[in-house]
Design an enzyme around this catalytic site. Sequence first.
Site, PDB file in Angstrom:
ATOM      1  CD  GLU A 263      -4.578  21.986 -39.164  1.00 51.55           C
ATOM      2  OE1 GLU A 263      -4.865  21.057 -39.501  1.00 51.55           O
ATOM      3  OE2 GLU A 263      -4.862  23.010 -38.980  1.00 51.55           O
ATOM      4  CB  CYS A 300      -6.188  21.318 -35.917  1.00 52.49           C
ATOM      5  SG  CYS A 300      -5.628  22.929 -35.147  1.00 52.49           S
TER       6      CYS A 300
END
Length: 503
Positions: A263, A300
């Site tokens: 990720e 994120c």
Amino acid sequence: MTFTPHGKHLVAGEWVATDVTFSSEPAHGSSHRFCVGSPDLVARACAAAETAFESYGYSSRETRAEFLNAIADEIESRGGAITQIGTQETGLPEARLEGERGRTCGQLRLFAEHIVKGDYLDLRHDTALPDRTPLPRPDLKMIQRPIGPVAVFGASNFPLAFSTAGGDTASALAAGCPVVVKGHAAHPGTGEIVAEAIHAAFQKTGMPAGTFSFIQDNGYEVGSALVQHPLIRAVGFTGSLRGGRALFDRCAARTDPIPFFGELGSINPVFCLPGAIENRAQTLGRAWAASLLMGAGQFCTNPGVAIVMKGQQTDKFIDATASALRNAEPQTMLTNGIAEAFAGGVAEFAATSGVQQLVAETCVGRQAIAALYKVSGAEWRANEALSEEVFGPLGLVIEVEDIEEMVALAKSLDGQLTCTVQMEDADMEHAARLLPVLERKAGRVLVNGFPTGVEVADSMVHGGPYPASTNFGATSVGTLSIRRFLRPVCYQNMPDALLPERF
């Protein structure tokens, strides 16, 4: 409760010291020394994990659920000490660490409950048809099976939820895969105390010693050795695009390539449609600013870009955002390196042709000061650097002429973790044009909210097309994340006594 780290690695059930050490760089409080791992330690941990898999991989779902719940219990019993060392190392406030600890334990308990139900196994059975013509059909049973030892990399921005006992570790253990964790040097003491909790849990529940190992490193040697070790069958990673891509390439270059579930972050664009701007320009601007500031922008899913159509109400939206950011206090960033990278990103935006600076001051040390910039849609599409994530509280307003340009901009996006649409009922036609584009760009599409805050639930998807993640068909959050560490196996004419699960 006070916690003083001992600085050792946990390998095959034993705390092991090495001669080379590094110092932590806490936001406040005392620095501590931690041992640096080595390829030899990695090899020992991987060998122990493979041995453990021979029993752990075939353990019952109830046994693994008991283990996951025990880990949650042990983390909770160390709650005060975890908060103490975590706030010192990261500069995050106590409330954030306590909330993240609750999320981490809740995730472990959710996975325990989920695997006991057994639905994740996707059991399928085609019964034998011995009399079928022209050819008989054998008895076929399919089940998802654990893949073997998994390497997990701790994340800098989530010292609990995406690190030692975070989502990658929890989902791999739930699937039946032993785990070797490479701790993150941004919070080594926090990683160590959580590793102690996992160690206590596998002692309490009788799990094999190699079920979990934890190795510290402030460089790249341990990580490189982990992804290339032949006994590791998959990798879970949360971090930067540059670091993740380097590890992904190493996984792909192996003699036996393995999946790398990385990720890697994104800019998480927010598309503000005319009705939303018309009815709530100032409220929307303040809300966007609050999301940009949350956790010093070190998420994120930080919504770093807002796409708006030119107009008087849009100016009010921009002014409200700028005012909120200008009045915000400086915030401590997770590491000196992250603070330096953020300051560099701010400077690069300020020096870019066609970019208008709205809010920006020089960052000092580890303190981040929010920044806001504006650019036209044409200038944004012409400058690829503007589409790169700046990790921190930086917002970019992209002004477009009309819905046609907004859709064109959406089509030009790289893969994202999230895309958001701010809309009113009057915007339904515009939203209907955007949605088919956005669902191809992101793993999660939101309406009238902001993406910071990822719910741990069955339906959550935290992933997306590259470069948001390296596997668009997977998620690193939610119960579906367990499927990353499983593979389907078909058993033909297999006696029930030999099957790993009863159909």
